[in-house]
Design a protein around this motif. Sequence first.
Motif, PDB file in Angstrom:
ATOM      1  N   LEU A  93      49.313  32.490  33.423  1.00  0.00           N
ATOM      2  CA  LEU A  93      49.612  32.216  34.659  1.00  0.00           C
ATOM      3  C   LEU A  93      49.505  33.530  35.714  1.00  0.00           C
ATOM      4  CD1 LEU A  93      50.067  29.333  33.412  1.00  0.00           C
ATOM      5  CD2 LEU A  93      51.921  29.275  35.138  1.00  0.00           C
ATOM      6  N   VAL A  94      50.098  34.562  34.948  1.00  0.00           N
ATOM      7  CA  VAL A  94      50.096  35.736  35.869  1.00  0.00           C
ATOM      8  C   VAL A  94      48.660  36.248  36.143  1.00  0.00           C
ATOM      9  CG1 VAL A  94      50.328  38.471  35.889  1.00  0.00           C
ATOM     10  CG2 VAL A  94      52.268  36.553  35.221  1.00  0.00           C
ATOM     11  N   ALA A  95      47.580  35.991  35.296  1.00  0.00           N
ATOM     12  CA  ALA A  95      46.296  36.296  35.558  1.00  0.00           C
ATOM     13  C   ALA A  95      45.802  35.590  36.595  1.00  0.00           C
ATOM     14  CB  ALA A  95      45.462  36.339  34.248  1.00  0.00           C
ATOM     15  N   THR A  96      46.061  34.291  36.238  1.00  0.00           N
ATOM     16  CA  THR A  96      45.408  33.347  37.433  1.00  0.00           C
ATOM     17  C   THR A  96      45.978  33.499  38.897  1.00  0.00           C
ATOM     18  OG1 THR A  96      45.304  31.494  36.025  1.00  0.00           O
ATOM     19  CG2 THR A  96      45.314  30.812  38.051  1.00  0.00           C
ATOM     20  N   MET A  97      47.289  33.946  38.983  1.00  0.00           N
ATOM     21  CA  MET A  97      47.673  34.370  40.373  1.00  0.00           C
ATOM     22  C   MET A  97      47.428  35.585  41.100  1.00  0.00           C
ATOM     23  SD  MET A  97      51.910  33.245  39.892  1.00  0.00           S
ATOM     24  CE  MET A  97      52.409  33.703  38.233  1.00  0.00           C
ATOM     25  N   ARG A  98      47.099  36.498  39.827  1.00  0.00           N
ATOM     26  CA  ARG A  98      46.340  37.826  40.494  1.00  0.00           C
ATOM     27  C   ARG A  98      44.749  37.470  40.925  1.00  0.00           C
ATOM     28  NH1 ARG A  98      46.949  42.767  36.653  1.00  0.00           N
ATOM     29  NH2 ARG A  98      45.557  43.401  38.255  1.00  0.00           N
ATOM     30  N   MET A  99      44.374  36.464  40.531  1.00  0.00           N
ATOM     31  CA  MET A  99      43.164  35.879  41.288  1.00  0.00           C
ATOM     32  C   MET A  99      43.306  35.183  42.563  1.00  0.00           C
ATOM     33  SD  MET A  99      40.636  35.118  38.142  1.00  0.00           S
ATOM     34  CE  MET A  99      41.969  34.026  37.156  1.00  0.00           C
ATOM     35  N   MET A 100      44.296  35.073  43.060  1.00  0.00           N
ATOM     36  CA  MET A 100      44.821  34.248  44.285  1.00  0.00           C
ATOM     37  C   MET A 100      45.546  35.226  45.195  1.00  0.00           C
ATOM     38  SD  MET A 100      46.258  30.967  42.289  1.00  0.00           S
ATOM     39  CE  MET A 100      46.185  29.802  43.572  1.00  0.00           C
ATOM     40  N   PRO A 101      44.678  36.349  45.810  1.00  0.00           N
ATOM     41  CA  PRO A 101      45.955  37.178  46.660  1.00  0.00           C
ATOM     42  C   PRO A 101      45.780  36.524  47.979  1.00  0.00           C
ATOM     43  CG  PRO A 101      43.363  38.034  46.318  1.00  0.00           C
ATOM     44  CD  PRO A 101      43.465  36.892  45.608  1.00  0.00           C
ATOM     45  N   LYS A 102      45.217  35.638  48.334  1.00  0.00           N
ATOM     46  CA  LYS A 102      45.518  35.080  49.691  1.00  0.00           C
ATOM     47  C   LYS A 102      46.850  34.007  49.571  1.00  0.00           C
ATOM     48  CE  LYS A 102      40.766  35.076  51.619  1.00  0.00           C
ATOM     49  NZ  LYS A 102      39.876  33.831  52.065  1.00  0.00           N
ATOM     50  N   SER A 103      46.996  33.533  48.437  1.00  0.00           N
ATOM     51  CA  SER A 103      48.089  32.691  48.030  1.00  0.00           C
ATOM     52  C   SER A 103      49.284  33.487  47.760  1.00  0.00           C
ATOM     53  CB  SER A 103      47.903  31.463  47.428  1.00  0.00           C
ATOM     54  OG  SER A 103      46.719  30.581  48.056  1.00  0.00           O
ATOM     55  N   VAL A 104      49.056  34.150  46.758  1.00  0.00           N
ATOM     56  CA  VAL A 104      50.165  34.941  45.938  1.00  0.00           C
ATOM     57  C   VAL A 104      49.866  36.480  46.285  1.00  0.00           C
ATOM     58  CG1 VAL A 104      51.027  35.438  43.903  1.00  0.00           C
ATOM     59  CG2 VAL A 104      49.945  33.048  44.337  1.00  0.00           C
ATOM     60  N   ARG A 105      50.837  37.059  46.723  1.00  0.00           N
ATOM     61  CA  ARG A 105      50.771  38.463  46.957  1.00  0.00           C
ATOM     62  C   ARG A 105      51.137  39.198  46.000  1.00  0.00           C
ATOM     63  NH1 ARG A 105      52.318  39.998  53.100  1.00  0.00           N
ATOM     64  NH2 ARG A 105      52.758  42.032  52.013  1.00  0.00           N
ATOM     65  N   PRO A 106      50.703  40.217  45.412  1.00  0.00           N
ATOM     66  CA  PRO A 106      50.730  40.874  44.183  1.00  0.00           C
ATOM     67  C   PRO A 106      52.311  41.374  43.965  1.00  0.00           C
ATOM     68  CG  PRO A 106      48.697  41.904  45.444  1.00  0.00           C
ATOM     69  CD  PRO A 106      49.541  40.969  46.445  1.00  0.00           C
ATOM     70  N   GLU A 107      52.847  41.737  45.177  1.00  0.00           N
ATOM     71  CA  GLU A 107      54.335  41.987  45.005  1.00  0.00           C
ATOM     72  C   GLU A 107      55.178  40.841  44.384  1.00  0.00           C
ATOM     73  OE1 GLU A 107      53.765  41.480  49.384  1.00  0.00           O
ATOM     74  OE2 GLU A 107      52.503  42.444  47.738  1.00  0.00           O
ATOM     75  N   VAL A 108      54.789  39.693  44.682  1.00  0.00           N
ATOM     76  CA  VAL A 108      55.742  38.777  44.170  1.00  0.00           C
ATOM     77  C   VAL A 108      55.395  38.043  42.918  1.00  0.00           C
ATOM     78  CG1 VAL A 108      56.284  37.869  46.470  1.00  0.00           C
ATOM     79  CG2 VAL A 108      54.511  36.840  45.055  1.00  0.00           C
ATOM     80  N   ILE A 109      54.234  38.632  42.272  1.00  0.00           N
ATOM     81  CA  ILE A 109      54.026  38.030  40.854  1.00  0.00           C
ATOM     82  C   ILE A 109      55.044  38.483  39.743  1.00  0.00           C
ATOM     83  CG2 ILE A 109      52.262  38.337  38.947  1.00  0.00           C
ATOM     84  CD1 ILE A 109      50.232  38.582  41.109  1.00  0.00           C
ATOM     85  N   PRO A 110      55.412  39.700  39.703  1.00  0.00           N
ATOM     86  CA  PRO A 110      56.707  39.664  38.824  1.00  0.00           C
ATOM     87  C   PRO A 110      57.904  38.840  39.006  1.00  0.00           C
ATOM     88  CG  PRO A 110      55.885  41.979  39.942  1.00  0.00           C
ATOM     89  CD  PRO A 110      55.302  40.854  40.701  1.00  0.00           C
ATOM     90  N   THR A 111      58.171  38.356  40.187  1.00  0.00           N
ATOM     91  CA  THR A 111      59.337  37.490  40.526  1.00  0.00           C
ATOM     92  C   THR A 111      58.993  36.188  39.957  1.00  0.00           C
ATOM     93  OG1 THR A 111      59.940  38.668  42.370  1.00  0.00           O
ATOM     94  CG2 THR A 111      60.734  36.418  42.142  1.00  0.00           C
ATOM     95  N   MET A 112      57.643  35.799  40.254  1.00  0.00           N
ATOM     96  CA  MET A 112      57.244  34.580  39.560  1.00  0.00           C
ATOM     97  C   MET A 112      57.035  34.608  38.149  1.00  0.00           C
ATOM     98  SD  MET A 112      57.033  32.419  41.982  1.00  0.00           S
ATOM     99  CE  MET A 112      57.983  33.490  43.340  1.00  0.00           C
ATOM    100  N   ALA A 113      56.471  35.769  37.246  1.00  0.00           N
ATOM    101  CA  ALA A 113      56.597  35.932  35.988  1.00  0.00           C
ATOM    102  C   ALA A 113      58.099  35.976  35.428  1.00  0.00           C
ATOM    103  CB  ALA A 113      55.831  37.159  35.637  1.00  0.00           C
ATOM    104  N   GLY A 114      59.133  36.186  36.248  1.00  0.00           N
ATOM    105  CA  GLY A 114      60.444  36.295  35.704  1.00  0.00           C
ATOM    106  C   GLY A 114      60.796  34.835  35.780  1.00  0.00           C
ATOM    107  N   LEU A 115      60.600  34.027  36.831  1.00  0.00           N
ATOM    108  CA  LEU A 115      61.116  32.666  36.781  1.00  0.00           C
ATOM    109  C   LEU A 115      60.540  32.010  35.535  1.00  0.00           C
ATOM    110  CD1 LEU A 115      60.363  31.637  40.403  1.00  0.00           C
ATOM    111  CD2 LEU A 115      62.634  31.774  39.324  1.00  0.00           C
ATOM    112  N   LEU A 116      59.333  32.086  35.146  1.00  0.00           N
ATOM    113  CA  LEU A 116      58.571  31.613  34.007  1.00  0.00           C
ATOM    114  C   LEU A 116      59.381  31.819  32.709  1.00  0.00           C
ATOM    115  CD1 LEU A 116      54.919  31.989  35.089  1.00  0.00           C
ATOM    116  CD2 LEU A 116      56.397  29.745  35.084  1.00  0.00           C
ATOM    117  N   VAL A 117      59.691  33.261  32.684  1.00  0.00           N
ATOM    118  CA  VAL A 117      60.495  33.643  31.460  1.00  0.00           C
ATOM    119  C   VAL A 117      61.705  33.346  31.366  1.00  0.00           C
ATOM    120  CG1 VAL A 117      61.211  35.774  30.267  1.00  0.00           C
ATOM    121  CG2 VAL A 117      59.062  35.759  31.270  1.00  0.00           C
ATOM    122  N   ALA A 118      62.377  33.081  32.635  1.00  0.00           N
ATOM    123  CA  ALA A 118      63.753  32.715  32.472  1.00  0.00           C
ATOM    124  C   ALA A 118      63.746  30.992  32.242  1.00  0.00           C
ATOM    125  CB  ALA A 118      64.314  32.587  33.982  1.00  0.00           C
ATOM    126  N   ALA A 119      62.786  30.272  32.489  1.00  0.00           N
ATOM    127  CA  ALA A 119      62.654  28.914  32.397  1.00  0.00           C
ATOM    128  C   ALA A 119      62.225  28.777  30.813  1.00  0.00           C
ATOM    129  CB  ALA A 119      61.618  28.213  33.082  1.00  0.00           C
TER     130      ALA A 119
END
Length: 178
Positions: A93-119
């Motif tokens: 999912l992180v790799a996919t988000m990195r390929m989506m810079p218009k929708s997912v800014r690089p600086e928020v990817i760690p937060t989204m990864a953290g949400l996934l790890v938390a869940a």
Amino acid sequence: MPSPCDPQHAPAGDVSAALMVIDSRLKQIYDGKTETDPGQQAMIDQYIASLGPRGADDLLDGACTLIYMFMQWLRAAYEDHDKDVIEYVVPNLVATMRMMPKSVRPEVIPTMAGLLVAAGTGLSPNLWRKQYGDWTEEELTSLEVTTFLLAEHINRLTDDPDFATRMVTEALSSADED
């Protein structure tokens, strides 16, 4: 010692509204549309605007509840094959988000990864996120993308384009019956 991020302490939010948004995105992609239908987007935007601040918070909590539900389902599915959900889902999912810079800014990817790890480790994503302050504008689209990617991952695993939506709908229906 119980965690303050235990899901039993988390508000479920408006899971139905969050599921409606994700389901409409899934149907759009499965119908082969790469561009958002302006009429559909206007309807979603109007609905979200009508929610007001409390309703918007409920929608965010609902998206986090979906992330939790999807990661718990994936966790069980991967454990059935002696695999770790964090090892197999989060990097993809992180790799996919990195390929989506218009929708997912690089600086928020760690937060989204953290949400996934938390869940994935049984913690509430919204309570985990809340300990770091309020949601930022940049995180909102990324949260939707993360939820969408999880649902799509489940649908691919099950070879059923409606499985993730149906799973949540059935869970909501059985909760209403209880």
